[in-house]
Design an enzyme around this catalytic site. Structure first.
Site, PDB file in Angstrom:
ATOM      1  CG  ASP A  87      52.708   6.447  36.058  1.00  0.00           C
ATOM      2  OD1 ASP A  87      52.327   6.971  34.992  1.00  0.00           O
ATOM      3  OD2 ASP A  87      52.254   5.352  36.459  1.00  0.00           O
ATOM      4  CD  GLU A 152      49.691   3.566  31.201  1.00  0.00           C
ATOM      5  OE1 GLU A 152      49.126   2.856  30.365  1.00  0.00           O
ATOM      6  OE2 GLU A 152      50.823   3.274  31.656  1.00  0.00           O
TER       7      GLU A 152
HETATM    8  N1  BES Z   1      52.714   2.782  26.858  1.00  0.00           N
HETATM    9  C1  BES Z   1      52.301   1.525  27.373  1.00  0.00           C
HETATM   10  C2  BES Z   1      51.334   0.795  26.459  1.00  0.00           C
HETATM   11  C3  BES Z   1      51.838   0.460  25.092  1.00  0.00           C
HETATM   12  C4  BES Z   1      53.181   0.307  24.809  1.00  0.00           C
HETATM   13  C5  BES Z   1      50.936   0.269  24.094  1.00  0.00           C
HETATM   14  C6  BES Z   1      53.609   0.001  23.525  1.00  0.00           C
HETATM   15  C7  BES Z   1      51.356  -0.063  22.829  1.00  0.00           C
HETATM   16  C8  BES Z   1      52.700  -0.181  22.539  1.00  0.00           C
HETATM   17  C9  BES Z   1      51.672   1.739  28.743  1.00  0.00           C
HETATM   18  O1  BES Z   1      52.415   2.600  29.553  1.00  0.00           O
HETATM   19  C10 BES Z   1      51.598   0.441  29.476  1.00  0.00           C
HETATM   20  O2  BES Z   1      52.624  -0.094  29.810  1.00  0.00           O
HETATM   21  N2  BES Z   1      50.388  -0.024  29.758  1.00  0.00           N
HETATM   22  C11 BES Z   1      50.170  -1.137  30.606  1.00  0.00           C
HETATM   23  C12 BES Z   1      48.782  -0.940  31.158  1.00  0.00           C
HETATM   24  C13 BES Z   1      48.508  -1.521  32.493  1.00  0.00           C
HETATM   25  C14 BES Z   1      49.539  -1.267  33.538  1.00  0.00           C
HETATM   26  C15 BES Z   1      47.125  -1.127  32.965  1.00  0.00           C
HETATM   27  C16 BES Z   1      50.246  -2.437  29.841  1.00  0.00           C
HETATM   28  O3  BES Z   1      49.887  -2.495  28.654  1.00  0.00           O
HETATM   29  O4  BES Z   1      50.682  -3.416  30.442  1.00  0.00           O
HETATM   30 MN    MN Z   2      52.999   4.276  28.577  1.00  0.00          MN
HETATM   31 MN    MN Z   3      54.150   1.421  30.343  1.00  0.00          MN
END
Ligand code: BES
Ligand code: MN
Ligand code: MN
Length: 458
Positions: A87, A152
């Site tokens: 997603d 996710e």
């Molecule tokens: N891939 C990201 C998280 C990420 C990006 C970690 C770059 C470290 C470096 C992930 O898809 C994301 O966006 N996570 C969300 C989580 C939430 C929606 C529960 C976030 O961190 O905001």
């Molecule tokens: Mn991600």
């Molecule tokens: Mn993300």
């Protein structure tokens, strides 16, 4: 392994073609208008896994489907659980994209599309590397279990139930996720810590309709004033979060870790340039990297109330709404933090307003021992592909499944990010460098070999 690596080189165009097909599917999990595309995207992932020599199936959930497949080579080999998410974030604002978000294009060696780096491009590296091993050698040096979900970006709410119900089937020695970033240009990284998160929405309702602010103003609570006040109470002038109990149990960084952060190349000017801000701001007494990686936060993500069109309008608005997230560090419990946030806001809410507090997703922070043999093995694989040993970093973002893997399956996760924080993830013109994609595939080829050499007692 040489023939496997050679097939990666000769297969570059085919791999990119496959990735482009993947990127053309608008798999936006947050928006129900894309429900059918989510289904199509799950089918794409299943087919790609099938071609890679796995035995995939699509598993429906109360939300978007999960795709799961495995290749059990030999029970005496280590078993690796690979996770990714198909997603993507909504592409808005559309007018800020140079080319449309779901029409992938290469410019300056970068693939532009929503999901290019987060996370389709990154997860696809592992599928391609597995495929190359299987096609070239007829086998894999480890057992792999591949779990790709579609929720996710909206908090992985249905995934824990799947993990709980399939503990035995998902049994593995360690997990691998490529959904983080390198440290900087030409500096690959292994991420050994992530922040957790809680998300909530605050809604205040006052009069049953917008009222004349001259006739009625000053005699009842104004929801817009109230939400501004409540939001303003959350963070002090010194950057400290004002919610009572918020920092309970939060540990200070060790001197060793502080020194390690300080030893990484970091320029405050370059950082400000990169984010387009005029100055840094955060909790007093901490460096920018410490603030981003190891300190908890409270951020308003959006706030609306009243009249926001052209010209003045004299009203007391009927409603106000704010979206709030806190980033968490180890030892902070998401439920405890949400309780504390809710009661703090409630306690300071002026009388006469209806107070609603809706809880969204939450997950705990994650920390992995950087001295683990899995990290050493992964580090060698990254060095072999990127021509440079990785640095060990923490990140401020969250990946909910990582703490679930720890709590439900009892395994740690290797966070091997091939992307860059400058790839515009979650922003217009998201992209992924073709070189990073190819190095990611190469690193994954090495990874299976290196992880097979880690001795595990089972
Ligand atoms: N891939 C990201 C998280 C990420 C990006 C970690 C770059 C470290 C470096 C992930 O898809 C994301 O966006 N996570 C969300 C989580 C939430 C929606 C529960 C976030 O961190 O905001
Ligand atoms: Mn991600
Ligand atoms: Mn993300």
């Amino acid at each position: 392994m040489d023939s496997v690596l050679a097939s990666i080189e000769s297969g570059q165009q085919a791999a990119l073609d496959g990735l482009f097909d993947f990127l053309r599917i608008p798999s936006v999990s947050a928006d129900s208008a894309f429900k059918d595309d989510m289904q199509r995207c799950a089918q794409f992932v299943r087919d790609a896994m099938q071609s890679a020599g796995l035995t995939p199936e699509i598993i429906s959930t109360d939300g978007h489907p999960i795709v799961y497949g495995e290749r059990m080579q030999d029970p005496s080999l280590p078993t690796i659980l690979v996770y990714g998410h198909y997603d993507v974030q909504p592409p808005d604002p559309l007018d800020l994209w140079t080319t449309p978000p779901f029409e992938p294009t290469v410019r300056d060696g970068k693939i532009f599309a929503r999901g290019a780096t987060d996370d389709k491009g990154q997860l696809y590296t592992h599928i391609k590397a597995i495929e190359a091993w299987v096609q070239e050698t007829g086998s894999l040096p480890v057992n792999v279990k591949v779990l790709i979900e579609g929720e996710e970006e909206v908090g992985s709410d249905n995934l824990d139930r799947f993990l709980e119900a399939n503990k035995e089937r998902l049994k593995a020695d360690v997990a691998v996720i490529s959904d983080t970033s390198q440290y900087g240009d030409g500096i690959p990284a292994i991420t050994y810590g992530l922040r957790g998160i809680v998300a909530a929405e605050l809604r205040l309702t006052g009069p049953s309709r917008d009222l004349h602010s001259g006739v009625f103003g000053g005699s009842i609570a104004n929801p817009a004033n109230a939400i501004a006040k409540l939001c303003g109470l959350l963070v002090g002038d010194d950057g400290r979060i004002q919610i009572p109990g918020f920092y309970d149990g939060v540990e200070e960084l060790s001197d060793k870790e502080k020194a390690e952060f300080a030893g990484l190349p970091f320029s405050e000017n370059d950082f400000l340039q990169e984010v387009g801000a005029g100055a840094v701001f955060g909790e007093a007494g901490y460096s920018t990297l410490e603030r981003r990686w190891s300190r908890p936060t409270c951020d308003i993500n959006g706030i609306v109330s009243g009249y926001t069109g052209e010209g003045p309008k004299t009203i007391v608005p009927s409603t106000a709404m704010a979206k709030i997230t806190c980033r968490l560090v180890p030892s902070q419990n998401p439920d405890v933090i949400l309780d504390a946030l809710e009661s703090f806001l409630k306690q300071h809410c002026p009388p006469g307003l209806q107070f609603e507090f809706e809880r969204y997703h939450g997950c705990e922070a994650f920390a992995f021992d950087p001295n683990s043999p899995w990290i050493t093995a992964a580090s060698e694989a990254v060095a072999a592909a990127f021509g440079q040993p990785p640095v060990f970093i923490r990140e401020g973002g969250s990946i909910p499944v990582v703490s679930s893997f720890q709590q439900i399956l009892g395994i740690d996760t290797l966070l091997l990010g091939w992307g860059r924080n400058t790839d515009n993830l979650h922003s217009p013109d998201e992209h992924f460098h073709v070189d990073d994609f190819m190095n990611g595939v190469r690193a994954s080829v090495h990874l299976w070999q290196k992880l097979s050499e880690v001795s595990v007692d089972r």
